[in-house]
Design a protein around this motif. Structure first.
Motif, PDB file in Angstrom:
ATOM      1  N   SER A  51      -5.400 -10.106 -10.830  1.00 28.91           N
ATOM      2  CA  SER A  51      -5.090 -10.926  -9.557  1.00 28.91           C
ATOM      3  C   SER A  51      -5.492  -9.749  -8.491  1.00 28.91           C
ATOM      4  CB  SER A  51      -4.330 -11.781  -9.617  1.00 28.91           C
ATOM      5  OG  SER A  51      -3.334 -11.219  -9.423  1.00 28.91           O
ATOM      6  N   PRO A  52      -5.465 -10.096  -7.417  1.00 25.61           N
ATOM      7  CA  PRO A  52      -5.160  -8.573  -6.480  1.00 25.61           C
ATOM      8  C   PRO A  52      -3.438  -8.714  -6.404  1.00 25.61           C
ATOM      9  CG  PRO A  52      -6.499 -10.031  -5.324  1.00 25.61           C
ATOM     10  CD  PRO A  52      -5.639 -10.950  -6.704  1.00 25.61           C
ATOM     11  N   GLU A  53      -2.943  -9.318  -6.426  1.00 25.20           N
ATOM     12  CA  GLU A  53      -1.095  -9.473  -6.598  1.00 25.20           C
ATOM     13  C   GLU A  53      -0.944  -8.644  -7.893  1.00 25.20           C
ATOM     14  OE1 GLU A  53      -2.704 -12.313  -6.953  1.00 25.20           O
ATOM     15  OE2 GLU A  53      -2.166 -12.934  -4.822  1.00 25.20           O
ATOM     16  N   SER A  59       0.290  -1.104  -9.363  1.00 22.95           N
ATOM     17  CA  SER A  59      -0.185  -0.195  -8.750  1.00 22.95           C
ATOM     18  C   SER A  59       1.252  -0.108  -8.112  1.00 22.95           C
ATOM     19  CB  SER A  59      -0.964  -0.829  -7.161  1.00 22.95           C
ATOM     20  OG  SER A  59      -0.393   0.616  -6.471  1.00 22.95           O
ATOM     21  N   ASP A  60       2.493  -0.691  -7.301  1.00 25.77           N
ATOM     22  CA  ASP A  60       3.587  -0.146  -7.397  1.00 25.77           C
ATOM     23  C   ASP A  60       4.417   0.291  -8.485  1.00 25.77           C
ATOM     24  OD1 ASP A  60       5.797   0.160  -5.763  1.00 25.77           O
ATOM     25  OD2 ASP A  60       7.087  -1.530  -6.329  1.00 25.77           O
ATOM     26  N   LEU A  61       4.171  -0.320  -9.851  1.00 19.29           N
ATOM     27  CA  LEU A  61       4.763   0.013 -11.258  1.00 19.29           C
ATOM     28  C   LEU A  61       4.305   1.652 -11.691  1.00 19.29           C
ATOM     29  CD1 LEU A  61       6.588  -0.831 -13.551  1.00 19.29           C
ATOM     30  CD2 LEU A  61       4.556  -1.532 -14.499  1.00 19.29           C
ATOM     31  N   TYR A  62       3.532   1.901 -12.126  1.00 20.77           N
ATOM     32  CA  TYR A  62       3.396   3.162 -12.024  1.00 20.77           C
ATOM     33  C   TYR A  62       3.169   4.110 -10.544  1.00 20.77           C
ATOM     34  CZ  TYR A  62       0.972   0.741 -16.095  1.00 20.77           C
ATOM     35  OH  TYR A  62       0.713  -0.424 -16.824  1.00 20.77           O
ATOM     36  N   ASN A  63       3.574   3.637  -9.795  1.00 15.40           N
ATOM     37  CA  ASN A  63       3.249   4.368  -8.395  1.00 15.40           C
ATOM     38  C   ASN A  63       1.820   5.411  -8.252  1.00 15.40           C
ATOM     39  OD1 ASN A  63       4.561   5.950  -6.443  1.00 15.40           O
ATOM     40  ND2 ASN A  63       5.372   7.091  -7.315  1.00 15.40           N
ATOM     41  N   VAL A  64       1.404   4.100  -8.413  1.00 18.69           N
ATOM     42  CA  VAL A  64      -0.180   4.751  -8.396  1.00 18.69           C
ATOM     43  C   VAL A  64      -1.375   4.308  -7.497  1.00 18.69           C
ATOM     44  CG1 VAL A  64      -2.494   5.268  -9.528  1.00 18.69           C
ATOM     45  CG2 VAL A  64      -0.917   6.356 -10.266  1.00 18.69           C
ATOM     46  N   ASP A  65      -2.051   5.120  -6.260  1.00 20.71           N
ATOM     47  CA  ASP A  65      -2.994   3.846  -5.366  1.00 20.71           C
ATOM     48  C   ASP A  65      -3.904   3.773  -6.425  1.00 20.71           C
ATOM     49  OD1 ASP A  65      -5.123   2.297  -3.762  1.00 20.71           O
ATOM     50  OD2 ASP A  65      -4.284   4.142  -2.300  1.00 20.71           O
ATOM     51  N   LEU A  66      -4.308   2.302  -6.645  1.00 17.61           N
ATOM     52  CA  LEU A  66      -5.466   2.201  -8.054  1.00 17.61           C
ATOM     53  C   LEU A  66      -7.029   2.621  -7.494  1.00 17.61           C
ATOM     54  CD1 LEU A  66      -3.263  -1.276 -10.292  1.00 17.61           C
ATOM     55  CD2 LEU A  66      -3.907   1.202 -10.781  1.00 17.61           C
ATOM     56  N   TYR A  67      -6.891   1.813  -6.000  1.00 24.42           N
ATOM     57  CA  TYR A  67      -8.472   1.606  -5.565  1.00 24.42           C
ATOM     58  C   TYR A  67      -8.694   3.247  -5.394  1.00 24.42           C
ATOM     59  CZ  TYR A  67     -11.712   1.786  -1.761  1.00 24.42           C
ATOM     60  OH  TYR A  67     -13.041   2.047  -1.297  1.00 24.42           O
ATOM     61  N   GLU A  68      -7.710   3.839  -5.156  1.00 24.41           N
ATOM     62  CA  GLU A  68      -8.321   6.083  -5.240  1.00 24.41           C
ATOM     63  C   GLU A  68      -8.325   6.475  -6.502  1.00 24.41           C
ATOM     64  OE1 GLU A  68      -8.764   7.903  -2.543  1.00 24.41           O
ATOM     65  OE2 GLU A  68      -8.688   6.281  -1.433  1.00 24.41           O
TER      66      GLU A  68
END
Length: 118
Positions: A51-53, A59-68
């Protein structure tokens, strides 16, 4: 395999790589993002889509912008194909806005050309 299924598996591969790079187990991740281990496993295996959530938490957990991250790791032709859809959607949005503005002007009794311009 249909496109939707391939996309789910693609998410799973990305999330598995990120999890392994962080030296975490599926259990660790599932506890951190408040999912059952089975639910998280289903995401990595491509049986379900995050889900988006969930994506925001990961994304926060891995400190990564998942979209990029996704754009960098997707095949170029896949990205190009989906960017074509984005362009179509954006042009459709502009068209809809223009029609809405025209409707508003007509409601107010205005036309595109003001009486002074005639």
């Amino acid at each position: 395999m249909n496109e939707k299924s391939a996309f789910k598996i693609f998410w799973g591969e990305i999330l598995r790589k990120l999890r392994k790079n962080a030296h975490l187990t599926q259990q660790d991740v599932s506890e951190m993002i408040h999912l059952s281990r089975q639910a998280y496993s289903n995401i990595e295996c491509g049986k379900s889509h995050p889900s988006p959530e969930t994506l925001a938490l990961l994304s926060d957990l891995y400190n990564v912008d998942l979209y990029e991250y996704v754009l960098r790791t997707m095949p170029a032709d896949y990205v190009a194909e989906h960017n074509t859809y984005k362009v179509k959607i954006q042009s459709m949005e502009k068209e809809v806005k223009s029609k809405e503005q025209t409707k508003k002007r007509k409601k107010k009794g205005q036309s595109k050309i003001s009486p002074e311009d005639e």
